[in-house]
Scaffold this motif. Structure first.
Motif, PDB file in Angstrom:
ATOM      1  N   PHE A 236       0.523  -1.032   0.049  1.00  0.00           N
ATOM      2  CA  PHE A 236      -0.089  -0.190   0.033  1.00  0.00           C
ATOM      3  C   PHE A 236       0.433   1.300  -0.197  1.00  0.00           C
ATOM      4  CE2 PHE A 236      -2.562  -3.761   2.277  1.00  0.00           C
ATOM      5  CZ  PHE A 236      -3.934  -3.513   0.756  1.00  0.00           C
ATOM      6  N   ASP A 237       2.571   1.324  -0.550  1.00  0.00           N
ATOM      7  CA  ASP A 237       2.841   2.054  -0.501  1.00  0.00           C
ATOM      8  C   ASP A 237       2.987   3.608   0.935  1.00  0.00           C
ATOM      9  OD1 ASP A 237       5.059   3.623  -1.559  1.00  0.00           O
ATOM     10  OD2 ASP A 237       4.069   4.660  -2.529  1.00  0.00           O
ATOM     11  N   LEU A 238       2.840   2.673   2.233  1.00  0.00           N
ATOM     12  CA  LEU A 238       3.117   3.434   3.374  1.00  0.00           C
ATOM     13  C   LEU A 238       4.365   3.909   3.556  1.00  0.00           C
ATOM     14  CD1 LEU A 238       0.696   1.064   5.388  1.00  0.00           C
ATOM     15  CD2 LEU A 238       0.264   3.233   4.108  1.00  0.00           C
ATOM     16  N   GLY A 239       5.214   4.969   4.127  1.00  0.00           N
ATOM     17  CA  GLY A 239       6.065   5.490   4.321  1.00  0.00           C
ATOM     18  C   GLY A 239       6.844   5.548   5.346  1.00  0.00           C
ATOM     19  N   LEU A 240       6.284   4.359   6.445  1.00  0.00           N
ATOM     20  CA  LEU A 240       6.783   4.073   8.138  1.00  0.00           C
ATOM     21  C   LEU A 240       8.076   3.796   7.940  1.00  0.00           C
ATOM     22  CD1 LEU A 240       3.709   1.382   8.602  1.00  0.00           C
ATOM     23  CD2 LEU A 240       3.718   3.935   9.432  1.00  0.00           C
ATOM     24  N   ARG A 245      10.596   9.808   2.831  1.00  0.00           N
ATOM     25  CA  ARG A 245       9.360  10.196   3.073  1.00  0.00           C
ATOM     26  C   ARG A 245       9.220  10.634   4.612  1.00  0.00           C
ATOM     27  NH1 ARG A 245       4.735   7.324   0.537  1.00  0.00           N
ATOM     28  NH2 ARG A 245       6.411   5.106   0.305  1.00  0.00           N
ATOM     29  N   GLY A 246      10.573  10.622   5.345  1.00  0.00           N
ATOM     30  CA  GLY A 246      10.684  11.139   6.791  1.00  0.00           C
ATOM     31  C   GLY A 246      10.860   9.601   7.751  1.00  0.00           C
ATOM     32  N   GLY A 247      10.135   8.537   7.343  1.00  0.00           N
ATOM     33  CA  GLY A 247      10.360   8.024   7.713  1.00  0.00           C
ATOM     34  C   GLY A 247      12.193   6.644   8.187  1.00  0.00           C
TER      35      GLY A 247
ATOM     36  N   PRO B 124      -1.195   7.798   1.571  1.00  0.00           N
ATOM     37  CA  PRO B 124       0.524   7.461   1.553  1.00  0.00           C
ATOM     38  C   PRO B 124       1.142   8.081  -0.610  1.00  0.00           C
ATOM     39  CG  PRO B 124      -0.229   6.634   3.270  1.00  0.00           C
ATOM     40  CD  PRO B 124      -1.390   6.824   2.500  1.00  0.00           C
ATOM     41  N   GLY B 125       1.522   7.885  -0.564  1.00  0.00           N
ATOM     42  CA  GLY B 125       2.523   7.281  -1.787  1.00  0.00           C
ATOM     43  C   GLY B 125       2.216   9.100  -2.925  1.00  0.00           C
ATOM     44  N   ALA B 126       2.312   8.501  -4.159  1.00  0.00           N
ATOM     45  CA  ALA B 126       2.524   9.696  -5.071  1.00  0.00           C
ATOM     46  C   ALA B 126       1.293  10.413  -4.556  1.00  0.00           C
ATOM     47  CB  ALA B 126       2.669   8.764  -6.188  1.00  0.00           C
ATOM     48  N   GLU B 136       2.390  12.868   5.745  1.00  0.00           N
ATOM     49  CA  GLU B 136       2.693  11.068   4.915  1.00  0.00           C
ATOM     50  C   GLU B 136       2.954  10.361   6.327  1.00  0.00           C
ATOM     51  OE1 GLU B 136       4.744  10.910   1.726  1.00  0.00           O
ATOM     52  OE2 GLU B 136       3.864   9.797   0.622  1.00  0.00           O
ATOM     53  N   ILE B 137       3.762  10.263   6.721  1.00  0.00           N
ATOM     54  CA  ILE B 137       3.937   9.339   8.384  1.00  0.00           C
ATOM     55  C   ILE B 137       2.824   9.205   8.944  1.00  0.00           C
ATOM     56  CG2 ILE B 137       5.623   8.531   9.504  1.00  0.00           C
ATOM     57  CD1 ILE B 137       6.958   8.352   8.298  1.00  0.00           C
ATOM     58  N   SER B 140      -0.401   7.453   6.892  1.00  0.00           N
ATOM     59  CA  SER B 140       0.353   6.138   6.966  1.00  0.00           C
ATOM     60  C   SER B 140      -0.151   4.877   8.574  1.00  0.00           C
ATOM     61  CB  SER B 140       1.831   5.623   6.815  1.00  0.00           C
ATOM     62  OG  SER B 140       2.272   6.374   6.009  1.00  0.00           O
ATOM     63  N   TRP B 143      -4.096   4.868   8.170  1.00  0.00           N
ATOM     64  CA  TRP B 143      -4.588   4.251   7.861  1.00  0.00           C
ATOM     65  C   TRP B 143      -4.491   2.182   7.958  1.00  0.00           C
ATOM     66  CZ3 TRP B 143      -8.057   4.697   3.428  1.00  0.00           C
ATOM     67  CH2 TRP B 143      -7.994   5.700   3.076  1.00  0.00           C
TER      68      TRP B 143
END
Ligand SMILES: [Cu+2]
Lengths: 565, 208
Positions: A236-240, A245-247, B124-126, B136-137, B140, B143
């Motif tokens: 699901f392209d999360l950024g954890l 992206r700061g993860g 999150p994502g493009a 965005e975190i 994340s 969700w």
């Protein structure tokens, strides 16, 4: 064949119900069974298959490493091989090995129970394990995973083009199997103990499985959630864990090792329990310091949750954190050391005999001590930084897991085989296999300590030529080890076919599981046993040799003819 | 039907075992969600501004309504458990049916909310809508936390509905067993988790 045809079949004086093996012979009667003994055997079959698969991967790796150049497999295949080896061995062999086979079979009997508290949950747990294993195997067949068993981010989330999602899902599902098993054992020990079986009369094997179950229940969910996060990232392209992206990829390591360090104790504690049963029986001694052993077991289970940072000394965590984790890692060696000293003290002055299971158990004590002491090297930050990601680490954890845990598993399997099957195996063959395993293990893994200290990094398929001699030794040892693992298949099969009848209690051991028929009836006991004494009712600590119970009888027993072959 | 299963000899012991079992399960669930709460705390500390900005974007009205719905459902579940102890079959049935309806209502509202989130590009994502670092975190976590909670709730609604149906058909031993109590404890856990999620995901960044 009828049991009566064999000499040595005990006359109980009352009619026992048929054995659990006779309670049904159809495939359905096995696959839908709720008998803890049969479920234990289902697990034994499945972990054997996983052990073979993981072992084959190791064999290919050791063959590749016989030469400095990468010639047998490609670098990428090699990555997939060691991942396969790790994932299968850790989650589908080592973690379930003792609790789900011997634990399932013996634990309810050792506390005088008819079954575990939730028999259907027990069966479900096997199916979850098989489902998880199947998912992981499918991932490996489709092309494998190249992240290593640790699934480190951000490689596993951002870059790896292998079947990480599927393998992680497999481990995730198997995790529920672990939790179900742990929950079941905890409730069983709380609610199914027979009359007189107080907490301080529990055999230490039961205490070990109990403590292990607590870890299973409280640590496995951390693994589950971190794997779910990885799947979330990939699907699901999360950024954890994505630094762009700061993860923070290090967060993964924290949660992963919060599970995976306690997981080491999930693997080793049951082994310690098995070894205690075997050492006391074959030295005819009451265990030294029962209470200390109980508190050591619980101490290991609790402290195990607070040392995970020792896997992350080079991850960039603060020096202060490293110091604390280092200190705690030294502290957790104390209960383990208490156990080793108590085993030695149990042996001291005992009437020791060297049956195969005793050889395995003694091997465990030595190899576990080696693994534990090198663990202290690694707990000290400066040494760890020097040998991080080298073969020193590989050797260290194999001493604990293969030298320790697998030896203990074999010790238990040999010890309880007569109870499980009702038959004896060839003691001579079994002793040979035990010695071979000890020798083969040391020849395989001791050179890896030296290799690691010389700086050979782990997880590479080629290496500088000066490391070849030690690598050759290691590969040669692996062949001995493979032979040693193959031997039990032969003599256990022979034992099923023509083994001498074991009788109720061939080792004259004290546990409740020995107080019923071999193989036991479906209900375990003709009537619920009553316990009125402490466990390990062998001769007391300071008994003079003359007071020691009938040593002569035991020699007679050793003189019994070998089984016909 | 006595409701006594192997290997138990008495109902009281069996009840005790089932209750101990569900508490152990709840403890393991807390560790499971604990991993998410830990991660959330770490990033909340790293990106306070991003989290405040992102927290203001979730739908406060639906979130609040859903909190009220779940709290009410816990009350109806408690009624069912209490009635079960008293042996009042009709009240148990009513309690279970209301609980599962309220649970389903929560999910409908949640679906509406998800649709709106997707429309507002809060995925999150493009093409993620918010520029603040850390936002965005936050989403994340939004969700994955709400999704895992929804999975638990789905299992809960299914289990409660199944229980109601079996009870109606007389196919379950609910008198004297831990059946309803165990179901109730699971349901309260779902509620409890949401009580933590609500302030973390909906009340952040609303102070101004
Ligand atoms: Cu560790």
């Amino acid at each position: 064949m009828t049991d009566a045809a064999h000499p040595g079949t005990p006359d109980h004086g009352y009619s026992l119900p048929p054995s659990y093996l006779g309670a049904g012979t159809t495939l359905r009667s096995w696959l839908l069974t709720t008998d803890h003994k049969r479920i234990g055997l289902l697990y034994l079959a499945s972990i054997t298959v996983f052990f073979l698969i993981g072992g084959i991967a190791a064999a290919v790796m050791r063959t590749e490493l016989m030469t400095p150049t990468g010639d047998l497999v490609s670098a990428d295949t090699y990555n997939r091989l060691f991942t396969l080896h790790g994932v299968i061995m850790v989650w589908f062999f080592l973690i379930p090995a003792v609790p789900t086979t011997l634990g399932n079979f013996i634990l309810p009997m050792a506390i005088g129970a008819r079954d575990v508290a939730f028999p259907r949950l027990n069966l479900l747990s096997w199916y979850l394990n098989i489902a998880g294993g199947t998912l992981a195997l499918v991932a490996l067949l489709l092309g494998g995973v190249d992240t290593g068993w640790t699934f480190y981010t951000p490689y596993s989330t951002l870059y790896s083009n292998s079947y990480v999602t599927l393998a992680a899902a497999g481990v995730f599902v198997a995790g529920f199997s672990s939790i179900a098993t742990g929950l079941n054992f905890i409730v069983t020990v709380h609610t199914q103990r027979t009359k007189g079986m107080t907490w301080m009369r529990l055999p230490l094997f039961v205490w070990s499985i109990y403590a292990t179950s607590i870890i299973l229940v409280l640590a496995t969910p951390a693994l589950a959630i971190v794997l779910a996060m990885i799947v979330g990232e990939r699907v699901f392209d999360l950024g954890l864990f994505d630094p762009t992206r700061g993860g923070d990829p290090i967060l993964f390591q924290h949660i992963f090792w919060f599970y995976s360090h306690p997981a080491v104790y999930i693997m080793i504690l049951p082994g310690m329990g098995v070894v205690t049963e075997v050492l006391t029986c074959f030295s005819r001694r009451k265990v030294f310091g029962y209470e200390a052993m109980v508190f050591a077991i619980l101490g290991i289970a609790i402290f195990g949750f607070f040392v995970w940072g020792h896997h992350m000394f080079v991850s960039g965590q603060s020096t202060f954190a490293s110091l604390i984790f280092s200190l705690l890692s030294f502290v957790i060696a104390v209960p383990s050391a208490i156990k080793v000293f108590n085993w030695s003290a149990t042996l001291y002055g005992g009437h020791i005999t060297f049956e195969a299971s005793m050889l395995y158990a003694l091997g465990f004590v030595g190899l576990f001590t080696m693994g534990g002491l090198t663990g202290l090297f690694l707990a000290s930050v400066p040494v760890d930084v020097h040998v991080t990601d080298t073969y020193f680490i590989v050797a260290h954890f194999h001493y604990i897991m293969v030298g320790g845990m697998v030896s203990a598993f074999f010790a238990g399997l040999h010890f309880w085989w007569p109870k499980i099957t009702g038959r004896m195996y060839s003691e001579g063959f079994a002793r040979a296999a035990a010695l071979l395993m000890f020798v083969g293990f040391n020849v395989t893994f001791f050179p890896q300590f030296i290799l690691g200290f010389m700086g050979m990094p782990r997880r590479y398929w080629s290496y500088p030529p000066e490391f070849q001699i030690l690598n050759l030794m290691s590969s040669f040892g692996a062949m001995i080890l493979a032979l040693a693992y193959a031997l039990p298949f032969v003599y256990f099969a022979l034992s099923l076919w023509r083994g001498r009848m074991a009788g109720d209690n061939p080792w004259r051991a004290t546990g409740l599981e020995w107080a019923t028929a071999s193989p036991p009836p479906r209900e375990n006991f003709a009537e619920p046993p009553v316990v009125d004494s402490a466990p390990y009712d062998y001769h007391p600590a300071h008994a003079e040799p003359t007071e020691r119970e009938d040593a002569r009888d035991r020699e007679d027993q050793d003189d019994r003819p070998e089984d016909p072959r | 039907m006595s409701g006594l299963n192997e290997p138990f000899q008495t109902l009281a012991r069996q009840r005790g075992a089932a209750e101990l079992g569900i508490w152990i399960f709840l403890a393991s669930e807390l560790v499971f969600f604990g991993g998410l709460f830990t991660g959330y705390s770490v990033y909340r500390f790293l990106y306070p501004d991003g989290f405040l900005a992102a927290g203001a974007e979730t739908n406060l009205i639906i979130g609040t309504a859903n909190t009220a719905i779940l709290l009410t459902s816990s009350a109806t579940m408690a009624v069912a458990v209490w009635a079960g102890r008293e042996g009042l079959r009709r009240h148990v049935l009513w309690g279970l049916c209301l609980t599962s309806l309220l649970g389903a209502g929560f999910m409908v509202l949640k679906a509406v909310e998800y649709a709106e989130d997707i429309r507002k590009s809060l995925v999150p994502g493009a093409g993620f809508a918010l520029p603040e670092r850390g936002a965005e975190i936050f989403f994340s976590f939004y969700w994955i936390m709400t999704a895992i909670h929804a999975v638990h709730l789905t299992i809960g609604v299914a289990a409660v509905s199944l229980a109601a149906w079996r009870l109606w058909r007389g196919r379950v031993d609910w008198r004297g067993t831990a059946f309803l109590h165990v179901l109730g404890l699971y349901w309260h856990l779902i509620d409890l988790i949401w009580i933590f999620l609500f302030p973390l995901l909906y009340l952040l960044g609303r102070g101004g």
